[in-house]
Design an enzyme around this catalytic site. Structure first.
Site, PDB file in Angstrom:
ATOM      1  N   ASP A 264      -8.148  -1.022  -3.483  1.00 24.93           N
ATOM      2  CA  ASP A 264      -6.711  -1.272  -3.266  1.00 24.93           C
ATOM      3  C   ASP A 264      -6.529  -2.269  -2.390  1.00 24.93           C
ATOM      4  OD1 ASP A 264      -3.638   0.855  -3.336  1.00 24.93           O
ATOM      5  OD2 ASP A 264      -4.151  -0.831  -4.217  1.00 24.93           O
TER       6      ASP A 264
ATOM      7  N   LYS B  98      -5.058  -5.150  -0.719  1.00 27.69           N
ATOM      8  CA  LYS B  98      -3.695  -6.063  -1.220  1.00 27.69           C
ATOM      9  C   LYS B  98      -2.947  -6.248   0.344  1.00 27.69           C
ATOM     10  CE  LYS B  98      -1.116  -2.055  -2.690  1.00 27.69           C
ATOM     11  NZ  LYS B  98      -0.362  -1.532  -3.883  1.00 27.69           N
TER      12      LYS B  98
ATOM     13  N   ASN C  11      -1.677  -3.432   2.401  1.00 26.30           N
ATOM     14  CA  ASN C  11      -2.832  -2.450   2.961  1.00 26.30           C
ATOM     15  C   ASN C  11      -3.558  -2.913   4.107  1.00 26.30           C
ATOM     16  OD1 ASN C  11      -1.947  -0.230   1.405  1.00 26.30           O
ATOM     17  ND2 ASN C  11      -3.456  -0.783  -0.134  1.00 26.30           N
TER      18      ASN C  11
ATOM     19  N   ASP D  15      -5.385   2.322   4.938  1.00 28.32           N
ATOM     20  CA  ASP D  15      -5.039   3.063   3.606  1.00 28.32           C
ATOM     21  C   ASP D  15      -6.161   3.213   2.771  1.00 28.32           C
ATOM     22  OD1 ASP D  15      -1.721   3.111   1.844  1.00 28.32           O
ATOM     23  OD2 ASP D  15      -3.665   4.332   1.741  1.00 28.32           O
TER      24      ASP D  15
ATOM     25  N   THR E 228       1.806  -2.023  -8.023  1.00 32.52           N
ATOM     26  CA  THR E 228       1.534  -3.239  -8.555  1.00 32.52           C
ATOM     27  C   THR E 228       0.179  -3.225  -9.456  1.00 32.52           C
ATOM     28  OG1 THR E 228       1.183  -5.603  -8.154  1.00 32.52           O
ATOM     29  CG2 THR E 228       0.532  -3.913  -6.467  1.00 32.52           C
TER      30      THR E 228
END
Ligand SMILES: CC(=O)N[C@H]1CCN(c2c(Cl)cnc3[nH]c(-c4cn(C)nc4C)nc23)C1
Length: 288
Positions: free
Chosen positions: A138, A140, A143, A156, A174
């Site tokens: 994840d 992005k 995070n 995260d 997203t």
């Protein structure tokens, strides 16, 4: 890296709670100080009722198990955790300059030297994770946090798992960062590994330099553009940066540039020495 002399058993009374820092999906984060040592940290408070309702207890247990065993300057530390009848508390490293996506929105897009430094730090953090067979899944801007010296810290780990993995990730939030192999549904061999983070690193490089994600569109179009690898890189992006993005946003996971080659890429090498000087120039101009 000096390990703070923190005891292993924690409870709420040990902390003086400060201002709220923000909120994640399942909890709030507060600035906190451990009373006896004065150690400043970020205390993430999760309500058990919400975790049960959201069916994410397993995910939180995994986040704790994975992040507690990581120690890297570009990965947010999880020092410990404890709980009371209603809540779970995560004792996290405090990142002095907050959330990276806010800096990105404010600056619209990063200069190439800054983007290259961030990507070099991400590559170092991902190499460390992958060596432990952990994939983040994840990656992005939302995070990623920024430490007091401007260094970035992946946070995260709610979606991180041990690689390889073919569990369906219930898609929420997203799609922009998802690699094709995680989107292609239906195949029982929907089998992916840590190379998913390489795709996300390519998306991140693009977004740092352009200010928006390469496949941004409304949902169904985004999926279609991702699985076809349809994106255009604007002309203001330098040829070296363009080369790195194209070598990461490759549909076949096995053909994506390896992390050690990312760190040796001409665009990274060129900026990570001169980038230091630019970073110092920026720092000194802020002090004037
Ligand atoms: C999903 C999630 O937890 N998001 C954020 C909320 C704050 N949190 C932080 C975490 Cl988990 C750790 N350190 C932080 N530092 C800050 C922050 C610092 N400034 C100057 N402004 C902010 C904001 N926030 C954090 C993570």
């Amino acid at each position: 890296y000096q390990q703070p002399s923190m005891p292993r058993k924690f409870h709420l009374g040990m902390f003086e709670i400060g201002k709220p820092l923000g909120k994640g999906k399942f909890g709030r984060v507060y600035l906190a100080k451990e009373r006896s040592s004065g150690f400043v940290c970020a205390l993430k408070v999760l309500h058990k009722s919400e975790l049960q309702h959201g069916k994410v207890e397993k995910q939180v247990r995994r986040e704790i198990e994975i992040q507690s065993n990581l120690a890297h300057p570009n990965i947010l530390r999880l020092y410990g955790h404890f709980h009371d009848p209603k809540r779970v508390f995560l004792i996290l490293e405090y990142a002095g300059k907050g959330e990276l996506y806010k800096h990105l929105r404010r600056e619209q897009r990063f200069p190439e030297w800054k983007a290259a430094q961030y990507i070099a730090q991400m590559a170092a953090a991902l190499r460390y994770l992958h060596k432990k067979h952990v994939m983040h899944r994840d990656i992005k801007p939302e995070n990623i946090l920024v430490g007091i010296h401007g260094e970035i810290k992946i946070s995260d780990f709610g979606w991180s798992v041990h690689a390889p993995n073919n569990r369906r990730k219930t898609l929420c939030g997203t799609l922009d960062y998802l690699p094709p192999e995680m989107i292609r549904s239906g195949h029982s061999d929907n089998y992916y590994n840590e190379k998913v983070d390489l795709w996300s690193l390519g998306v991140l490089t693009y977004e740092f330099l352009v200010g928006e994600a390469p496949f941004e569109d409304e949902a169904i179009m985004t999926q279609r553009r991702i699985v076809r690898g349809e994106m255009t890189i604007p002309p203001f992006v330098s040829p070296e940066a363009r080369d790195l993005i194209k070598k990461l946003l490759v549909l076949n996971p096995d053909d994506r540039l390896a992390l050690e080659d990312v760190q040796q890429h001409p665009w990274i090498v060129k900026h990570c020495v001169k980038g230091e000087r630019a970073a110092m120039r920026e720092a000194s101009s802020k002090k004037r």
